[in-house]
Design a protein around this motif. Structure first.
Motif, PDB file in Angstrom:
ATOM      1  N   ALA A 136       0.841  -1.196   0.000  1.00 48.77           N
ATOM      2  CA  ALA A 136       0.000   0.000   0.000  1.00 48.77           C
ATOM      3  C   ALA A 136       0.872   1.240   0.000  1.00 48.77           C
ATOM      4  O   ALA A 136       2.038   1.207   0.420  1.00 48.77           O
ATOM      5  N   THR A 137       0.306   2.317  -0.478  1.00 47.58           N
ATOM      6  CA  THR A 137       0.981   3.612  -0.480  1.00 47.58           C
ATOM      7  C   THR A 137       1.531   3.924   0.904  1.00 47.58           C
ATOM      8  O   THR A 137       0.839   3.764   1.912  1.00 47.58           O
ATOM      9  N   ILE A 138       2.780   4.371   0.953  1.00 46.56           N
ATOM     10  CA  ILE A 138       3.374   4.815   2.203  1.00 46.56           C
ATOM     11  C   ILE A 138       2.983   6.276   2.430  1.00 46.56           C
ATOM     12  O   ILE A 138       3.181   7.122   1.557  1.00 46.56           O
ATOM     13  N   GLY A 139       2.428   6.568   3.616  1.00 43.78           N
ATOM     14  CA  GLY A 139       2.023   7.940   3.900  1.00 43.78           C
ATOM     15  C   GLY A 139       1.035   8.436   2.866  1.00 43.78           C
ATOM     16  O   GLY A 139       0.025   7.787   2.577  1.00 43.78           O
ATOM     17  N   SER A 140       1.344   9.597   2.280  1.00 45.40           N
ATOM     18  CA  SER A 140       0.469  10.196   1.265  1.00 45.40           C
ATOM     19  C   SER A 140       1.178  10.355  -0.076  1.00 45.40           C
ATOM     20  O   SER A 140       0.968  11.335  -0.788  1.00 45.40           O
ATOM     21  N   LEU A 141       1.996   9.399  -0.449  1.00 47.32           N
ATOM     22  CA  LEU A 141       2.710   9.456  -1.729  1.00 47.32           C
ATOM     23  C   LEU A 141       1.746   9.062  -2.843  1.00 47.32           C
ATOM     24  O   LEU A 141       1.817   7.963  -3.401  1.00 47.32           O
ATOM     25  N   ASN A 142       0.827   9.986  -3.172  1.00 47.11           N
ATOM     26  CA  ASN A 142      -0.309   9.625  -4.021  1.00 47.11           C
ATOM     27  C   ASN A 142      -0.339  10.350  -5.361  1.00 47.11           C
ATOM     28  O   ASN A 142      -1.378  10.395  -6.011  1.00 47.11           O
ATOM     29  N   ASN A 143       0.809  10.914  -5.787  1.00 45.16           N
ATOM     30  CA  ASN A 143       0.796  11.702  -7.020  1.00 45.16           C
ATOM     31  C   ASN A 143       1.445  10.942  -8.173  1.00 45.16           C
ATOM     32  O   ASN A 143       1.626   9.723  -8.119  1.00 45.16           O
ATOM     33  N   GLU A 144       1.823  11.679  -9.217  1.00 48.79           N
ATOM     34  CA  GLU A 144       2.352  11.064 -10.433  1.00 48.79           C
ATOM     35  C   GLU A 144       3.684  10.355 -10.212  1.00 48.79           C
ATOM     36  O   GLU A 144       4.106   9.537 -11.038  1.00 48.79           O
ATOM     37  N   LEU A 145       4.356  10.632  -9.104  1.00 51.55           N
ATOM     38  CA  LEU A 145       5.587   9.917  -8.753  1.00 51.55           C
ATOM     39  C   LEU A 145       5.319   8.875  -7.675  1.00 51.55           C
ATOM     40  O   LEU A 145       5.841   7.758  -7.735  1.00 51.55           O
ATOM     41  N   GLY A 146       4.523   9.232  -6.684  1.00 51.01           N
ATOM     42  CA  GLY A 146       4.266   8.320  -5.583  1.00 51.01           C
ATOM     43  C   GLY A 146       3.557   7.050  -6.014  1.00 51.01           C
ATOM     44  O   GLY A 146       3.867   5.950  -5.515  1.00 51.01           O
ATOM     45  N   LEU A 163      -3.499   1.610  -3.964  1.00 48.39           N
ATOM     46  CA  LEU A 163      -2.920   2.840  -4.496  1.00 48.39           C
ATOM     47  C   LEU A 163      -3.795   4.031  -4.139  1.00 48.39           C
ATOM     48  O   LEU A 163      -4.897   4.194  -4.666  1.00 48.39           O
ATOM     49  N   GLU A 164      -3.316   4.840  -3.206  1.00 47.26           N
ATOM     50  CA  GLU A 164      -3.974   6.113  -2.921  1.00 47.26           C
ATOM     51  C   GLU A 164      -3.684   7.065  -4.075  1.00 47.26           C
ATOM     52  O   GLU A 164      -2.533   7.192  -4.504  1.00 47.26           O
ATOM     53  N   MET A 165      -4.707   7.739  -4.577  1.00 49.31           N
ATOM     54  CA  MET A 165      -4.550   8.611  -5.741  1.00 49.31           C
ATOM     55  C   MET A 165      -5.084  10.002  -5.431  1.00 49.31           C
ATOM     56  O   MET A 165      -6.257  10.174  -5.095  1.00 49.31           O
ATOM     57  N   GLY A 166      -4.224  10.993  -5.543  1.00 48.10           N
ATOM     58  CA  GLY A 166      -4.616  12.375  -5.345  1.00 48.10           C
ATOM     59  C   GLY A 166      -4.719  13.107  -6.670  1.00 48.10           C
ATOM     60  O   GLY A 166      -4.285  12.601  -7.710  1.00 48.10           O
ATOM     61  N   ALA A 167      -5.288  14.308  -6.627  1.00 47.65           N
ATOM     62  CA  ALA A 167      -5.437  15.093  -7.848  1.00 47.65           C
ATOM     63  C   ALA A 167      -5.435  16.571  -7.519  1.00 47.65           C
ATOM     64  O   ALA A 167      -6.015  16.997  -6.519  1.00 47.65           O
ATOM     65  N   ARG A 168      -4.805  17.339  -8.366  1.00 46.52           N
ATOM     66  CA  ARG A 168      -4.866  18.802  -8.305  1.00 46.52           C
ATOM     67  C   ARG A 168      -5.463  19.400  -9.570  1.00 46.52           C
ATOM     68  O   ARG A 168      -5.737  20.594  -9.622  1.00 46.52           O
ATOM     69  N   HIS A 169      -5.642  18.559 -10.583  1.00 43.37           N
ATOM     70  CA  HIS A 169      -6.182  19.028 -11.851  1.00 43.37           C
ATOM     71  C   HIS A 169      -7.050  17.933 -12.458  1.00 43.37           C
ATOM     72  O   HIS A 169      -6.857  16.743 -12.179  1.00 43.37           O
ATOM     73  N   ILE A 170      -7.978  18.323 -13.287  1.00 40.22           N
ATOM     74  CA  ILE A 170      -8.714  17.361 -14.096  1.00 40.22           C
ATOM     75  C   ILE A 170      -7.708  16.573 -14.933  1.00 40.22           C
ATOM     76  O   ILE A 170      -6.800  17.139 -15.537  1.00 40.22           O
ATOM     77  N   GLY A 171      -7.857  15.271 -14.958  1.00 42.33           N
ATOM     78  CA  GLY A 171      -6.978  14.416 -15.745  1.00 42.33           C
ATOM     79  C   GLY A 171      -5.890  13.734 -14.941  1.00 42.33           C
ATOM     80  O   GLY A 171      -5.294  12.749 -15.413  1.00 42.33           O
ATOM     81  N   ASP A 172      -5.612  14.212 -13.727  1.00 41.31           N
ATOM     82  CA  ASP A 172      -4.538  13.615 -12.930  1.00 41.31           C
ATOM     83  C   ASP A 172      -4.823  12.152 -12.588  1.00 41.31           C
ATOM     84  O   ASP A 172      -3.945  11.283 -12.732  1.00 41.31           O
ATOM     85  N   ILE A 173      -6.038  11.872 -12.126  1.00 43.51           N
ATOM     86  CA  ILE A 173      -6.352  10.492 -11.744  1.00 43.51           C
ATOM     87  C   ILE A 173      -6.494   9.607 -12.975  1.00 43.51           C
ATOM     88  O   ILE A 173      -6.105   8.433 -12.962  1.00 43.51           O
ATOM     89  N   ALA A 174      -7.007  10.154 -14.071  1.00 39.04           N
ATOM     90  CA  ALA A 174      -7.077   9.377 -15.311  1.00 39.04           C
ATOM     91  C   ALA A 174      -5.685   8.938 -15.747  1.00 39.04           C
ATOM     92  O   ALA A 174      -5.492   7.805 -16.223  1.00 39.04           O
ATOM     93  N   GLU A 175      -4.702   9.810 -15.563  1.00 35.00           N
ATOM     94  CA  GLU A 175      -3.319   9.439 -15.890  1.00 35.00           C
ATOM     95  C   GLU A 175      -2.852   8.290 -15.019  1.00 35.00           C
ATOM     96  O   GLU A 175      -2.185   7.356 -15.496  1.00 35.00           O
ATOM     97  N   LEU A 176      -3.214   8.319 -13.736  1.00 34.96           N
ATOM     98  CA  LEU A 176      -2.769   7.265 -12.819  1.00 34.96           C
ATOM     99  C   LEU A 176      -3.476   5.945 -13.089  1.00 34.96           C
ATOM    100  O   LEU A 176      -2.851   4.876 -13.030  1.00 34.96           O
ATOM    101  N   THR A 177      -4.774   5.971 -13.391  1.00 37.82           N
ATOM    102  CA  THR A 177      -5.464   4.722 -13.705  1.00 37.82           C
ATOM    103  C   THR A 177      -4.972   4.147 -15.028  1.00 37.82           C
ATOM    104  O   THR A 177      -5.092   2.948 -15.267  1.00 37.82           O
ATOM    105  N   GLY A 178      -4.404   5.004 -15.878  1.00 42.13           N
ATOM    106  CA  GLY A 178      -3.804   4.511 -17.106  1.00 42.13           C
ATOM    107  C   GLY A 178      -2.578   3.650 -16.862  1.00 42.13           C
ATOM    108  O   GLY A 178      -2.205   2.826 -17.705  1.00 42.13           O
ATOM    109  N   LEU A 179      -1.948   3.821 -15.704  1.00 36.24           N
ATOM    110  CA  LEU A 179      -0.791   2.994 -15.353  1.00 36.24           C
ATOM    111  C   LEU A 179      -1.227   1.627 -14.853  1.00 36.24           C
ATOM    112  O   LEU A 179      -0.575   0.615 -15.126  1.00 36.24           O
TER     113      LEU A 179
END
Length: 463
Positions: A136-146, A163-179
């Protein structure tokens, strides 16, 4: 991490290999990737970014001394280096490849929400790890690198990847689910965090909904029945949906919530076919809802409700989140200093109010990224705090509207040093102090200073 040779990594990410020996391509990475050379493990991969102020490539030697066998970066280093034009894209491509190789025996769980992500992730990790190996994600490492770094920690033994997933913009989570398209997608809420970035709660809901839209075929959505914006995400999937919450129609429902003298919740989780009592060793009634989300995700993953209840009874949270500890002289610290938005701050204030104490002190700092609503939201939190705390300490100029809202109960202090000095001179036996602010306010320094200056003189008395 599964073993991957540098020649394989070159092929996966489209880079070139720079090294001193003909056999460098046979060097095999066997340990997780890291961004901090000090955290490298024997057999690991050091990922180097050239930032505006710090160039990670300069720390390749440090990573090598810690055990790293190779570097992924944009220029050569003293270690064998896979050189690429875009390090972030290469890291993500490597992570996607590794998880794809493991996919037959792996269930991927994605989790998002405006608040409560990390706490719910911690609870869910406790549930899933009680039945099978879980990463599982360590702490809050939930961005495009974490997220890719977490993915690369998975190996052949891993059965659940959370996988904890955060977002600051539209499209951020879509990018992560693409991985890694999740088999289970948990959406907690669509609140006010990053309101300044998104502009509206509707935009925030659209961003969070990308997790549901990104589900793998046949995947299950876990949605908050108490949040209309989240329930509406049913329309984004043709797959199964499980809901959680307090409302009567929730598939996993929270009932009979009570708090003990330390604000720790006991409650019942009920489904159509089962009902179990749950006792959390954690502070805050709001965590009951997070536990119901973890239980619903557990059911989707095949974990029975009674097994979930047993796992939740031993769960713990990541650092700086609802951590209760004794201080010398009989005072108590509730450290929730990692981050803050209006909704999470109100939840923390509710927790403070539930803890027995002769005086309750709320030490509050700036809540960032609220945009045009900044002043109004800070003032509103101050008004709320005045009903939950005996004293409301607003730290820093940006938090002054909190004091304005709190009125006669407010104390305004210039900075963290002033807050520490005031608290160390004013705290007495039987008092409880909450510390809460956005990460940038660094109120964790206040909590840490209290622990140093007022250390408990014996074992904790929180049981």
């Amino acid at each position: 991490m599964i073993p991957v040779s540098l020649d394989e990594i070159v092929a996966i990410v489209g880079g070139t290999l720079d090294g001193d020996g003909d056999g460098d391509g046979d060097v095999t990475v066997t340990a997780p990737a890291v961004l901090d050379g000090r955290l490298a493990e024997p057999g690991g991969l050091f990922v180097a970014f050239a930032g505006e102020h710090v160039d990670g490539h300069d720390y390749a030697g440090q990573a090598g001394r810690a055990g790293a066998v190779a570097v992924l970066g944009s220029r050569p280093t003293p270690l064998p280096t896979v050189v690429v034009e875009d390090v972030q894209a290469a890291l993500q491509a490597l992570a996607a490849h590794v998880v794809a190789r493991l996919r037959d025996g792996l269930t991927v769980v994605g989790l998002t929400g405006s608040q409560g992500k990390t706490s719910t992730k911690d609870l869910l990790a406790a549930v899933l790890s009680s039945v099978a190996p879980t990463i599982a994600t360590i702490g809050s490492l939930n961005n495009e690198l974490g997220v890719p770094l977490t993915m690369l920690r998975a190996d052949a033994a891993t059965r659940f990847l959370v996988l904890e997933m955060g977002a600051r913009h539209i499209g951020d989570i879509a990018e992560l689910t693409g991985l890694a398209a999740p088999d289970i997608a948990v959406v907690l809420n669509a609140g006010q965090a990053h309101l300044g970035e998104f502009g509206s709660r509707e935009a925030i809901a659209a961003a969070k909904g990308e997790l549901v839209a990104g589900l793998a075929p046949g995947g299950t959505a876990i949605l908050n029945a108490d949040d209309p914006r989240v329930v509406a995400m049913r329309s984004l999937t043709d797959g199964p949906v499980l809901t959680f919450g307090r409302v009567a129609h929730a598939d996993v429902r929270v009932l009979d919530l009570v708090l003990d003298r330390l604000g720790r919740p006991s409650f019942t989780l009920r489904t159509a076919g089962a009902s179990v009592p749950v006792m959390l060793p954690l502070v805050g009634g709001h965590l009951a809802l997070n536990a119901s989300a973890a239980a619903a995700a557990g059911l989707a993953a095949g974990v029975p409700l009674d097994v979930t209840a047993a796992a939740l009874a031993t769960a713990s949270l990541s650092k700086w989140r609802m951590q209760l500890c004794d201080l010398a002289g009989g005072a108590t610290l509730l450290d929730d200093s990692y981050n803050a938005n209006p909704d999470s701050t109100r939840a923390a204030l509710d927790a403070l109010a539930a803890i027995e104490g002769r005086r309750r002190i709320a030490v509050l700092g700036e809540m960032r990224e609220l945009g045009a609503a900044t002043v109004a939201e800070h003032r509103a939190v101050g008004e709320y705090a005045a009903y939950r705390a005996d004293v409301v300490v607003a730290v820093g100029e940006a938090a002054r509207p909190i004091a304005d809202g709190a009125g006669e109960r407010a104390v305004t202090l210039a900075d963290n040093d002033a807050a520490v000095a005031w608290l160390c001179g004013d705290l007495a036996a039987g008092e409880v102090v909450l510390v809460k602010a956005s990460r940038g306010a660094r109120l964790d320094e206040v909590a840490a200073a209290l622990r140093r200056r007022l250390p408990t003189t014996g074992p904790p008395q929180l049981g």
